[in-house]
Design a protein around this motif. Structure first.
Motif, PDB file in Angstrom:
ATOM      1  N   THR A  38       0.809  -1.225   0.000  1.00  0.00           N
ATOM      2  CA  THR A  38       0.000   0.000   0.000  1.00  0.00           C
ATOM      3  C   THR A  38       0.836   1.267   0.000  1.00  0.00           C
ATOM      4  O   THR A  38       0.396   2.296  -0.531  1.00  0.00           O
ATOM      5  N   ALA A  47     -10.689  -5.361  -3.714  1.00  0.00           N
ATOM      6  CA  ALA A  47     -10.364  -6.776  -3.902  1.00  0.00           C
ATOM      7  C   ALA A  47      -9.039  -7.155  -3.244  1.00  0.00           C
ATOM      8  O   ALA A  47      -8.751  -8.348  -3.079  1.00  0.00           O
ATOM      9  N   ARG A  48      -8.251  -6.164  -2.857  1.00  0.00           N
ATOM     10  CA  ARG A  48      -6.928  -6.434  -2.278  1.00  0.00           C
ATOM     11  C   ARG A  48      -6.870  -6.104  -0.789  1.00  0.00           C
ATOM     12  O   ARG A  48      -5.799  -6.153  -0.178  1.00  0.00           O
ATOM     13  N   GLY A  49      -8.015  -5.794  -0.194  1.00  0.00           N
ATOM     14  CA  GLY A  49      -8.046  -5.351   1.196  1.00  0.00           C
ATOM     15  C   GLY A  49      -8.001  -6.480   2.204  1.00  0.00           C
ATOM     16  O   GLY A  49      -8.881  -6.609   3.067  1.00  0.00           O
ATOM     17  N   ALA A 101      -1.836  -6.652   2.465  1.00  0.00           N
ATOM     18  CA  ALA A 101      -2.061  -5.206   2.506  1.00  0.00           C
ATOM     19  C   ALA A 101      -1.843  -4.624   3.894  1.00  0.00           C
ATOM     20  O   ALA A 101      -1.210  -3.570   4.051  1.00  0.00           O
ATOM     21  N   TRP A 148      -6.657   3.833   0.437  1.00  0.00           N
ATOM     22  CA  TRP A 148      -6.131   2.800  -0.456  1.00  0.00           C
ATOM     23  C   TRP A 148      -7.067   1.586  -0.480  1.00  0.00           C
ATOM     24  O   TRP A 148      -7.329   1.013  -1.541  1.00  0.00           O
ATOM     25  N   THR A 149      -7.567   1.197   0.681  1.00  0.00           N
ATOM     26  CA  THR A 149      -8.430   0.017   0.768  1.00  0.00           C
ATOM     27  C   THR A 149      -9.740   0.241   0.023  1.00  0.00           C
ATOM     28  O   THR A 149     -10.245  -0.661  -0.666  1.00  0.00           O
ATOM     29  N   ARG A 150     -10.284   1.433   0.133  1.00  0.00           N
ATOM     30  CA  ARG A 150     -11.531   1.728  -0.600  1.00  0.00           C
ATOM     31  C   ARG A 150     -11.282   1.724  -2.108  1.00  0.00           C
ATOM     32  O   ARG A 150     -12.158   1.338  -2.890  1.00  0.00           O
ATOM     33  N   ALA A 151     -10.095   2.153  -2.522  1.00  0.00           N
ATOM     34  CA  ALA A 151      -9.775   2.183  -3.957  1.00  0.00           C
ATOM     35  C   ALA A 151      -9.381   0.806  -4.492  1.00  0.00           C
ATOM     36  O   ALA A 151      -9.394   0.589  -5.712  1.00  0.00           O
ATOM     37  N   ASN A 152      -9.038  -0.119  -3.577  1.00  0.00           N
ATOM     38  CA  ASN A 152      -8.604  -1.463  -3.980  1.00  0.00           C
ATOM     39  C   ASN A 152      -9.351  -2.520  -3.165  1.00  0.00           C
ATOM     40  O   ASN A 152      -8.742  -3.295  -2.408  1.00  0.00           O
TER      41      ASN A 152
END
Length: 331
Positions: A143, A160-162, A209, A154-158
């Motif tokens: 991240t 599937a990767r959170g 992440a 970052w988590t809201r924008a990704n």
């Protein structure tokens, strides 16, 4: 068989300690009976290299010095430390097998593991709480975040990767991850690990992440700038992480509780052995060098009595039980 009393010696005086206090502690009992075959074992339920393992080895050094016999740490990992609990419950109550456990293994496990084979209150004798540890949220190469707000963005924008690693299913960090997701609306996927050390490895390597764990699992790597702790639990900042804000300071409520570690013996251990160990552990934790080392590792040195430790477990089971039962329900 027992170790002859002549082989036992009091905890050695140090210039930084009160000689009178040490001698008084050592004189509480004439000696510690123990099996002559083999060393004293400290059983840890979490992986080598993690914070509990490091704490166990620091305490093992003190016990070995005080008793004059070998003291080894054995890692019986898995199931949030409950495998280690099973080992110590079944051990002979002769002082040669000690459990180092935390809030998860003793206060939360009865609700996380319906088939638990031990009763945290009835099957063990609490020696003392040794330390507390803030729960830390850390991130790393994946991240690049340096603040909690950045990590949430970052988590809201990704979504599937959170993924967020926790040291074990049903652990206090697992509970914190659920609370963080609920309070912020973050799309988090909880991934159970076998302790904090492997979480830190995956954070450094960019395979994960973020991770929740004891601050002591992440502190040295944070200070070396290999991972970043973005927030910690507790009502005040940890002295070794004074630049890291608490969750409350970062605008996230409900993440104020700290974890703890303590030492336990099998039920039925004679009171003379219990008291002897208590004196040795209290003397060790009073040494400034030991205290400073533990603080730098991310611990808070908070020794307490056997009765206080037992009562704390009872109260935590009462307070956390319904919450943990709901958390562990199949969804």
């Amino acid at each position: 068989m027992t170790i002859p009393l002549s082989r036992l010696r009091p905890y050695p005086p140090r210039p930084t300690l009160s000689r009178r206090g040490l001698l008084a502690a050592a004189a509480l009992l004439p000696g510690l009976p123990a099996a002559a075959q083999g060393p004293v074992r400290i059983i840890s339920g979490f992986a080598a290299g993690g914070s509990q393992d490091v704490l166990a080895r620091i305490l093992a050094e003190a016990l070995q010095e005080a008793l004059g016999v070998g003291v080894v740490v054995e890692n019986r990992t898995g199931a949030a430390g409950t495998i280690a609990g099973d080992v110590v419950k079944a051990a002979a109550p002769d002082g040669t097998t000690i459990l180092i456990a935390n809030i998860v293994t003793m206060s939360l496990a009865p609700f996380s593991f319906p088939g638990l084979k031990y009763d945290p209150v009835k099957d063990f004798v609490a020696l003392a709480k040794t330390t507390e540890f803030p729960i830390a949220l850390a991130t790393g190469a994946m991240t690049g975040a340096t603040r909690l707000a950045d990590l949430m963005d970052w988590t809201r924008a990704n979504p599937a990767r959170g993924s967020i690693g926790v040291p074990a299913a049903g652990s206090l960090p697992h509970l914190f991850a659920a609370r963080l997701a609920a309070s912020t609306g973050l799309p988090l996927t909880v991934v159970p690990y076998r302790g904090g050390a492997p979480i830190a490895q995956d954070l450094m390597g960019g395979q994960l992440a973020m991770g929740f764990g004891a601050a002591a699992d992440f502190s040295e790597l944070h200070q070396a700038r290999r991972i970043v702790i973005v927030a910690t639990s507790g009502t005040i900042r940890h002295p070794a992480l004074s630049q890291v804000p608490t969750f409350t300071e970062s605008g996230v409520a409900g993440l104020d509780s700290n974890g703890w570690n303590g030492l336990f013996l099998p039920a039925g251990t004679p009171s003379a052995i219990v008291e002897r160990y208590q004196a040795i552990v209290a003397a060790a934790l009073a040494r400034p060098a030991v205290r400073e080392r533990l603080i730098q590792l991310g611990f808070l040195v908070t020794p307490s009595s056997s009765d206080a430790m037992r009562q704390q477990i009872v109260e935590e089971m009462r307070a956390w039980g319904p919450i943990m039962t709901d958390l562990m329900k199949p969804r």
